[in-house]
Design an enzyme around this catalytic site. Structure first.
Site, PDB file in Angstrom:
ATOM      1  N   ARG A 210       0.778  -1.204  -0.121  1.00 43.11           N
ATOM      2  CA  ARG A 210       0.025  -0.108  -0.081  1.00 43.11           C
ATOM      3  C   ARG A 210       1.004   1.119   0.013  1.00 43.11           C
ATOM      4  NH1 ARG A 210      -3.350  -2.962  -1.542  1.00 43.11           N
ATOM      5  NH2 ARG A 210      -5.293  -3.239  -0.798  1.00 43.11           N
TER       6      ARG A 210
ATOM      7  N   GLU B 264      -3.775   7.138  -6.451  1.00 43.18           N
ATOM      8  CA  GLU B 264      -4.021   6.342  -7.757  1.00 43.18           C
ATOM      9  C   GLU B 264      -5.304   6.904  -8.452  1.00 43.18           C
ATOM     10  OE1 GLU B 264      -3.896   2.186  -6.869  1.00 43.18           O
ATOM     11  OE2 GLU B 264      -1.998   2.446  -5.502  1.00 43.18           O
TER      12      GLU B 264
ATOM     13  N   HIS C  93      -0.884  -1.007 -10.275  1.00 45.56           N
ATOM     14  CA  HIS C  93      -1.410  -1.657  -9.172  1.00 45.56           C
ATOM     15  C   HIS C  93      -2.140  -2.925  -9.571  1.00 45.56           C
ATOM     16  CE1 HIS C  93      -3.811  -1.036  -4.935  1.00 45.56           C
ATOM     17  NE2 HIS C  93      -3.474  -2.299  -5.323  1.00 45.56           N
TER      18      HIS C  93
END
Length: 344
Positions: free
Chosen positions: A261, A290, A310
């Site tokens: 994270r 993001e 991601h």
């Protein structure tokens, strides 16, 4: 039994669920965008179960569904479910721990190899036509020699430009030694890396074996590691734990990897370290915000980073895993059995 279903799934593993109730697919299960709160309120008002991946199961959604008995979220942490509202109604919430542990661990090793050997940089250079030769050129081998398949040898050749470091024999510092961290360590040991572990919730007896040590503290891990990889959930304790101070302890030859994270890292401090070449490089699959902005330094400026959007958990195998987990626990719920994947 009405089961409102907006999760991503594996069809073969989902088949037993059709025998447990009326499965109403909508949203992401049909390839549609994330649903609004208003849509969910309207469409789940008669639902007995909600199974989702990414939709926000808010208090309003929960309170607007009087028959709701179970909520399931196909993620390792059900951050998109109002746990307090569910608890007040006595509604169990299922989740899928470990569903993407193998995929994320493999991605982590891939990021390590990519930045250590500058694989994406070399790939992009060739695709852009750099270091490539004339299609009509032919090399001649001198009498008495065998064919030598090498590219040009000078200081500007790819051999020099993309020279990296091997993983074998290096120390990998793993911050967070849970499901994913342990899998990363197992693969790294097979490559020939030494492991240095920092996890306050894991004792020495659970860590130390040949080639594996537990660091006394995070500072020691940052100082001694050739590669640092993080595998932690975001909590008050972990948020920002890879701070400017901790980054300052890293070797100049070290690499930082993050596929957990973005919130665990002081991103600005890491960017400064990369700009000033105080560490060798970094590889990321997660970020402070993001999606990454088009002018972010990782995108527009720095040449010593490898970045992916991601996707560590983006494999078909993950869908198989979490569909199995949810379907099995729905069956247990209907049979009044102990739930294996109830979030607490």
């Amino acid at each position: 039994m009405k089961i409102f279903f907006t999760a991503e799934y594996d069809e073969e593993q989902l088949k037993p669920l059709y025998e447990m109730g009326e499965v109403i697919k909508d949203g992401w299960a049909l390839g549609l965008p994330k649903m609004t709160e208003e849509e969910l309120v309207e469409k789940t008002k008669d639902a007995d179960m909600i199974i989702t991946s990414y939709d926000d199961i808010t208090r309003k959604v929960i309170e607007s569904a009087p028959k709701l008995k179970l909520i399931a979220c196909t993620r390792a942490t059900p951050v998109n479910v109002d746990m307090e509202a569910a608890k007040e109604r006595g509604i169990p919430v299922l989740y899928t721990p470990g569903r993407n542990s193998d995929s994320t661990a493999e991605m982590t090793i891939g990021l390590m190899l990519s930045i250590a050997r500058r694989i994406p940089m070399a790939h992009c250079a060739l695709k852009e036509g750099r270091f490539t030769g004339n299609p009509d050129a032919r090399k001649e081998t001198k009498d008495g020699l065998k064919v030598d398949m090498i590219w040009d040898m000078n200081m500007d050749s790819p051999y020099m430009v993309f020279k990296g470091t091997q993983l074998h024999g290096k120390t990998l510092g793993i911050v967070g030694y849970g499901s994913i961290g342990r899998r990363v360590g197992k693969i790294a040991r097979a490559i020939g890396m030494e492991l240095l572990i920092y996890d306050p919730f894991v004792g020495e007896v659970d860590v130390e074996e040949f080639g594996v040590r537990k660091a006394l503290n995070l500072k020691q891990l940052m100082q001694e590691s050739d590669f640092v990889t993080c595998h932690m959930k975001v909590t008050d304790e972990t948020k920002g734990c890879i701070s400017r101070e901790m980054i300052s302890y890293m070797k100049k030859t070290a690499y930082f990897i993050n596929a957990s994270r973005g919130a665990i890292l002081d991103e600005e401090a890491l960017i400064d370290a990369l700009r000033e070449k105080r560490i060798a490089g970094a590889a990321f699959d997660v970020y402070a915000s993001e999606p990454l902005a088009s002018n972010h330094p990782y995108v527009a400026e720095l040449d010593n980073v490898v970045i992916t959007p991601h996707i560590a958990g983006a494999t078909d195998d993950v869908l198989v895993n979490h569909t199995k987990q949810i379907v099995a626990d729905v069956r247990r719920f209907l049979n009044g059995e102990h739930l294996l994947y109830q979030y607490r």
